[in-house]
Scaffold this active site. Structure first.
Site, PDB file in Angstrom:
ATOM      1  N   SER A 175      26.097 -19.704  -5.381  1.00 51.61           N
ATOM      2  CA  SER A 175      26.560 -19.885  -6.754  1.00 51.61           C
ATOM      3  C   SER A 175      26.764 -18.524  -7.432  1.00 51.61           C
ATOM      4  CB  SER A 175      25.493 -20.698  -7.495  1.00 51.61           C
ATOM      5  OG  SER A 175      26.036 -21.305  -8.626  1.00 51.61           O
ATOM      6  N   PRO A 176      27.692 -18.439  -8.394  1.00 47.63           N
ATOM      7  CA  PRO A 176      27.892 -17.153  -9.077  1.00 47.63           C
ATOM      8  C   PRO A 176      26.607 -16.691  -9.769  1.00 47.63           C
ATOM      9  CG  PRO A 176      29.568 -18.774  -9.733  1.00 47.63           C
ATOM     10  CD  PRO A 176      28.553 -19.505  -8.921  1.00 47.63           C
ATOM     11  N   GLN A 226      34.843 -15.352  -9.344  1.00 44.34           N
ATOM     12  CA  GLN A 226      34.720 -16.082 -10.614  1.00 44.34           C
ATOM     13  C   GLN A 226      35.155 -15.157 -11.748  1.00 44.34           C
ATOM     14  OE1 GLN A 226      31.006 -16.884 -12.784  1.00 44.34           O
ATOM     15  NE2 GLN A 226      31.467 -19.077 -12.655  1.00 44.34           N
ATOM     16  N   TYR A 266      30.663 -19.229 -22.817  1.00 41.87           N
ATOM     17  CA  TYR A 266      31.520 -18.047 -22.856  1.00 41.87           C
ATOM     18  C   TYR A 266      32.870 -18.445 -23.484  1.00 41.87           C
ATOM     19  CZ  TYR A 266      27.738 -16.260 -20.075  1.00 41.87           C
ATOM     20  OH  TYR A 266      26.479 -15.910 -19.668  1.00 41.87           O
ATOM     21  N   ARG A 268      34.727 -23.920 -13.412  1.00 41.76           N
ATOM     22  CA  ARG A 268      33.338 -24.326 -13.691  1.00 41.76           C
ATOM     23  C   ARG A 268      33.252 -24.837 -15.120  1.00 41.76           C
ATOM     24  NH1 ARG A 268      27.388 -21.653 -12.433  1.00 41.76           N
ATOM     25  NH2 ARG A 268      27.540 -22.952 -10.604  1.00 41.76           N
ATOM     26  N   ARG A 290      19.472 -19.666  -7.376  1.00 40.13           N
ATOM     27  CA  ARG A 290      18.169 -19.010  -7.185  1.00 40.13           C
ATOM     28  C   ARG A 290      17.661 -19.050  -5.750  1.00 40.13           C
ATOM     29  NH1 ARG A 290      15.396 -22.104 -11.907  1.00 40.13           N
ATOM     30  NH2 ARG A 290      16.848 -23.635 -11.017  1.00 40.13           N
TER      31      ARG A 290
END
Ligand code: FAD
Ligand code: FMN
Length: 763
Positions: free
Chosen positions: A413-414, A491, A572, A620, A715
């Site tokens: 994952s980013p 991304q 964002y 996303r 993570r």
């Protein structure tokens, strides 16, 4: 003690038995409105585990119950003209009437007074005794009279159901029958509970129920209609009702009950009166019996009534919440079953079996290896379009998007690294991404890479707006392509109102101590009272931002990235346009969802035109703002996904939240996967699931049940860049490629893993 059990169901009767077993001097009366041989309801299901608890508490009644049990091991699912059977599920059933009669006889033998045909109106008539147990079921009168004390939370669930019985035999399997009718889907849960009789619960959505006209039917008309619907499975047998005491048609909605408090002075709630569990997980009677045992025990081990109530509630509440959580998943699955009715029978069956999320992929393997492997082979055939000779775990099947072929379903994952210098990725990035690409994931995402200096979140964020950025990224992409068979995705994002903030390990989302730059957003709404109020974007700003994204896309294409993702999530810039929490615009870019999606879609179309047609794009999103109806809801997320799908987005990366400082997320294992499930199965668009997915078992369950096409792990990849290769070793799967210089490490790992107790072996 002098005790009254108000209600002679499983809870009241078993509590009386458990108390008398511990001290025959107790004077106990069980008060019940029905006669002993009245039979309302049909069979109940118990597990072997409950039987062990009953045997430890009272061997006599446990033996009597065991002698009456009907056992079965299989689950059979009738769906779209197919029958799928799997084994190893281990249930036992008993008639409710038989169970009650056994408990009544045993209670009587122990000296309990059974007072039948007595309607109690209030607990006050019994409060002079030492203890009053309110065991009067889900619609408890006693609980309602003291609702201000017990504070019940009653959730009336959406489906309609009716509890029927039949002489048709479902001897060898717990049977689910799904029937498509002109009025919608309707289904039955059927199981044998004695030699002649089976329970047959019929369930459907309220809309289907109305279309059938069940709301206006008598019980006889209802059973006749159900006989016609399920004729294929009834072998000419009738459906019977024994709920003549209920007015009208006897259809019900399930009530999920949970109380804030379970006791008051000398009065205590037990069984369904305290908490219910949906019948589709078959645990209501288990909860009632086990709560009765627990309270009896604490009343004999704790010094006071108050202390006993405290221990009882503390211990039982945890168990109840655990079961209610599984029951909620199962209830919701049935409520939303129409979402899954397009699935192939194999996947539908898998989805049904794992609906409560208590049964995982490997757990199914233990139950029925042959069936699980046939399901895995089916999954692989869908992925490869070839008939496999043997099964492999779903996570190791390939996946295709446009011309991009991923070797497996694991995605890094980013994850922002905050290690760039003026936007330029450094050796940190080379080592970080190279390690994860070597670690076996099919796709490695870059962190959110910013399209302009002002579009950065922090001064440490990576960018793609200068030639030196492109060169540094190309070095990383080349390494990944030259040395591994992983693919790498870029991304791209713009920080918007969350820009000009501190590094992730400083105070996240807080403004810089100095040298802040001006941030922009759809509206002048600050992320938090401490953050800058963004400048409301003009049309010219929108053009600039679009051009920045297009420039970055050209750079990403030249650097050789395999997939491009646009970041429309986490508050964002583009996410801030989508959520009404931060978009207050009155022009064509604010208001309705369509308007709020306008600018993000403009950016997408401009980027898509710049990005090579053979390469896929993902977006996303935050599928919920975790802010109730005020913000984006999972239902809105389906509409957002549809708009993206129509625009040509190849796959939606379904994240959630981080769009409002006020959000109240509900965390847990795989907590965002339900949003991916909903989007994938309601729109047919491919999805990636993300969020607290950390076991190979999680990934395999998600993929096999059709809840996502790819799984992103963030993570877990910080803790272990080699997560995928380690997962393969854990599952004993040898098909994944290790880097050649590391082959000796691979061989040792598989050798150690294949030994019975790796920790005991010195290699
Ligand atoms: C369709 C359906 C299927 C189910 N299937 C299963 C299953 O497979 N496995 C399982 O474990 N559980 C199952 N259950 C749940 C199970 O029936 C209950 O969880 C269980 O019976 C709870 O026991 P209880 O003693 O708390 O309540 P109840 O069994 O409801 O007993 C309460 C008793 O109190 C009496 N009463 C209530 N008010 C008064 C009054 N004012 N005066 C006198 N008497 C009163 C009632 O007559 C009743 O006998 C199912 C439930 C439903 C609705
Ligand atoms: C250190 C860190 C940095 C992150 N940076 C990004 C990011 O740049 N872009 C993004 O979309 N998500 C980012 N995320 C969110 C993750 O991609 C992921 O959605 C989230 O951590 C939940 O997945 P997990 O439970 O597997 O960690 C970041 C997460 C972490 C832990």
């Amino acid at each position: 003690m002098r005790i009254a059990c108000l209600g002679g169901g499983p809870a009241g009767l078993y509590f009386a038995i458990a108390m008398k077993r511990r001290d025959p001097r107790h004077e106990i009366v069980v008060v019940e409105r029905n006669r002993p041989y009245d039979t309302f309801g049909w069979g109940v299901v118990l597990s072997d585990e409950t039987l062990v608890n009953l045997a430890a508490s009272d061997p006599e009644s446990a033996d009597a119950i065991r002698r009456e049990f009907v056992y079965w091991d299989d689950i059979a699912v009738f769906y779209r003209g197919t029958v799928t059977r799997s084994s190893g599920h281990g249930f036992c059933g008993i008639g409710r009437k038989r169970l009650l009669n056994i408990l009544q006889d045993r209670a009587r033998a122990l000296g309990v007074t059974l007072q039948f045909e007595t309607e109690f109106e209030s607990a006050d008539d019994y409060r002079g005794l030492d203890l009053v147990v309110a065991a009067d079921g889900a619609n408890s009168k006693i609980r309602s009279a003291l609702a201000h004390v017990f504070k019940p939370d009653i959730d009336v669930r959406a489906c309609k159901y009716i509890w029927l019985g039949t002489r048709q035999r479902f001897q060898d399997a717990f049977t689910f029958i799904f029937e498509e009718t002109g009025h919608g889907w309707i289904w039955a849960h059927a199981y044998q509970f004695d030699a002649e009789t089976a329970t047959f619960i019929v369930e459907c959505s309220e809309a289907t129920w109305r279309r059938f006209g069940f709301d206006g039917m008598s019980q006889d008309e209802t059973t006749a209609a159900c006989e016609r619907i399920f004729a294929k499975n009834l072998g000419g047998h009738r459906l019977e009702t024994n709920a003549r005491h209920l007015r009208g048609s006897a259809w019900l909605n399930f009530h999920r009950v949970l109380c804030e408090q379970w006791s008051h002075e000398n009065l205590v709630l037990m069984g369904d009166a305290a908490a219910t569990a949906h019948f589709s997980v078959g645990s209501g009677t288990k909860l009632a019996l086990e709560s009765a045992i627990a309270l009896a025990e604490y009343l004999h081990t704790e010094p006071t009534l108050e202390a006993a109530f405290h221990r009882y509630e503390q211990q039982r509440r945890t168990e109840v919440l655990r079961l209610q959580s599984a029951a909620r998943n199962s209830t919701e699955w049935f409520e939303q079953v129409e979402r899954y009715l397009h699935l192939d029978p194999v996947q539908f069956n898998y989805s049904l079996l794992t609906r409560s999320q208590r049964i995982s992929h490997e757990n199914l393997r233990t139950r029925d290896k042959a069936w699980l492997e046939s399901a895995e082979r089916w999954f692989e055939e869908q992925a490869t379009r070839e008939k496999p000779d043997h099964a492999r775990p779903p996570m190791f099947t390939p996946f295709r998007l446009r011309d991009l072929q991923l070797k497996n379903r694991i995605v890094v994952s980013p994850m922002a690294q905050y290690r760039a210098v003026d936007g330029t990725p450094t050796d940190w990035h080379l080592v970080h991404y190279a390690e994860r690409a070597k670690g076996g994931a099919g796709l490695v995402f870059t962190e959110m890479t910013c399209v302009s200096p002002e579009g950065r979140i922090t001064p440490g964020c990576a960018g793609l707006y200068a030639p030196e950025h492109e060169a540094a990224w190309k070095r990383i992409v080349d390494f990944v392509h030259d040395e591994t068979d992983a693919k790498i995705g870029m991304q791209l994002g713009h920080s918007g109102p969350k820009g000009s903030t501190q590094l992730g390990w400083e105070t996240m989302d807080a403004p810089l101590a100095e040298d802040n730059w001006q941030v922009i957003g759809p509206s002048p709404v600050a992320w938090s009272p401490c953050n800058q109020v963004p400048r409301e974007m003009t049309r010219a700003d929108m053009d600039t931002v679009t051009d920045d994204f297009v420039r970055a896309a050209h750079m990403a294409a030249r650097a050789g990235f395999d997939l491009l993702e646009l970041h429309f999530a986490h508050g964002y810039l583009l996410s801030a346009f989508i959520t009404p929490l931060t978009n207050r615009r009155a022009d064509a870019y604010g208001g309705s969802l369509l308007n709020r999606m306008r600018f993000p879609l403009e950016v997408y179309h401009a980027v898509r035109a710049a990005w090579p047609a053979a390469k896929p794009m993902s977006v996303r999103i935050s599928a919920t703002d975790w802010a109730g109806e005020e913000g984006i809801t999972p239902e809105d997320a389906v509409d957002i996904a549809r708009l993206l799908g129509e625009a040509g987005v190849d796959i939606i990366n379904v994240s959630a939240g981080q769009t409002s400082a006020e959000a109240r997320p509900v965390y847990g294992r795989m907590f965002q996967t339900p949003f991916s499930d909903r989007i994938r199965n309601e729109t047919g668009i491919a999805t990636m699931a993300v969020g607290n997915i950390y076991e190979p078992d999680h990934v395999n369950s998600i993929l096999m049940a059709g809840r996502a096409d790819l799984c992103c792990l963030a993570r877990p990849h910080l803790a272990d860049p080699y997560w995928t290769l380690h997962a393969a070793a854990q599952l004993g799967y040898r098909g994944e490629t290790w880097p050649k210089p590391y082959l000796a490490g691979r061989d040792q790992l598989y050798r150690v893993r294949s030994r019975p107790d790796p920790s005991a072996v010195n290699v």
